[in-house]
Design a protein around this motif. Structure first.
Motif, PDB file in Angstrom:
ATOM      1  N   SER A 233       0.807   3.893  -3.051  1.00 27.63           N
ATOM      2  CA  SER A 233       0.372   5.282  -2.828  1.00 27.63           C
ATOM      3  C   SER A 233       1.505   6.254  -3.129  1.00 27.63           C
ATOM      4  CB  SER A 233      -0.160   5.480  -1.411  1.00 27.63           C
ATOM      5  OG  SER A 233       0.841   5.253  -0.454  1.00 27.63           O
TER       6      SER A 233
ATOM      7  N   LYS B 107       0.834  -1.210   0.000  1.00 28.38           N
ATOM      8  CA  LYS B 107       0.000   0.000   0.000  1.00 28.38           C
ATOM      9  C   LYS B 107       0.862   1.251   0.000  1.00 28.38           C
ATOM     10  CE  LYS B 107      -0.984   2.113   3.446  1.00 28.38           C
ATOM     11  NZ  LYS B 107      -0.759   3.422   4.032  1.00 28.38           N
TER      12      LYS B 107
ATOM     13  N   TYR C 264      -3.011   2.358 -10.220  1.00 29.58           N
ATOM     14  CA  TYR C 264      -2.624   2.586  -8.826  1.00 29.58           C
ATOM     15  C   TYR C 264      -3.853   2.750  -7.943  1.00 29.58           C
ATOM     16  CZ  TYR C 264       2.160   3.532 -10.455  1.00 29.58           C
ATOM     17  OH  TYR C 264       3.412   3.448 -11.012  1.00 29.58           O
TER      18      TYR C 264
ATOM     19  N   LEU D 251      -4.875   0.241  -4.824  1.00 31.13           N
ATOM     20  CA  LEU D 251      -5.136   0.674  -3.448  1.00 31.13           C
ATOM     21  C   LEU D 251      -6.499   0.181  -2.978  1.00 31.13           C
ATOM     22  CD1 LEU D 251      -3.721   4.314  -3.422  1.00 31.13           C
ATOM     23  CD2 LEU D 251      -2.827   2.329  -2.179  1.00 31.13           C
TER      24      LEU D 251
ATOM     25  N   LEU E  90      -9.567   5.219  -2.526  1.00 26.24           N
ATOM     26  CA  LEU E  90      -9.632   6.680  -2.541  1.00 26.24           C
ATOM     27  C   LEU E  90     -11.045   7.076  -2.943  1.00 26.24           C
ATOM     28  CD1 LEU E  90      -6.393   7.691  -4.491  1.00 26.24           C
ATOM     29  CD2 LEU E  90      -6.723   7.601  -2.028  1.00 26.24           C
TER      30      LEU E  90
END
Length: 144
Positions: free
Chosen positions: A41, A37, A62, A66, A73
């Motif tokens: 990030s 992670k 990406y 995540l 996000l």
């Protein structure tokens, strides 16, 4: 349980009870997930598309990674990260996007950026603008 593990893990857990094995495996894999992670990030927030390079979905990759790691996000933050990763020739598009408060899903945003990239290639490095129909406020004028 030991039979399904690699030889190295079997040796490491051979003298443990099942509960201890589960706790140890959980700890090992949580550390790996945290590290993955962190790296993902980091790569996402440092992502910057160079001018003239093709629009790639790696930023989306990406963001999706995540999410798979349990750290999604929100769309608004993901959109901001994507827009911030664009080169300077996309500045008019980004400005227009923000001024008109355009609300797009991430796949729609990616499609819009690919269209803008195509237009940039056709027109050289001229500015890109998004046309957004504004809602009119006030009374409508009647027929005269």
């Amino acid at each position: 349980m030991l039979a399904t593990m690699t030889h190295e893990l079997q040796k490491q857990h051979g003298d443990m009870f099942i509960y201890e094995i589960i706790q140890n495996l959980k700890e090992i894999f949580e550390r790996q997930a945290y590290q993955e992670k962190y790296e993902t990030s980091r790569a996402l927030f440092q992502c910057k598309m160079s001018e003239g390079s093709p629009m790639r979905a790696h930023v989306m990759g990406y963001i999706q990674m995540l999410k798979k790691l349990g750290f999604p996000l929100k769309d608004e933050l993901a959109t901001d990260v994507i827009l911030q990763s664009l080169p300077d020739n996309f500045k008019p598009l980004v400005l227009n996007f923000n001024m008109n408060e355009i609300n797009k899903t991430l796949p729609q945003l990616l499609g819009m950026l690919r269209t803008a990239e195509s237009d940039l290639k056709k027109n050289g490095s001229k500015s890109i603008l998004i046309v957004h129909e504004a809602k009119r406020k006030g009374k409508k004028k009647g027929k005269v």
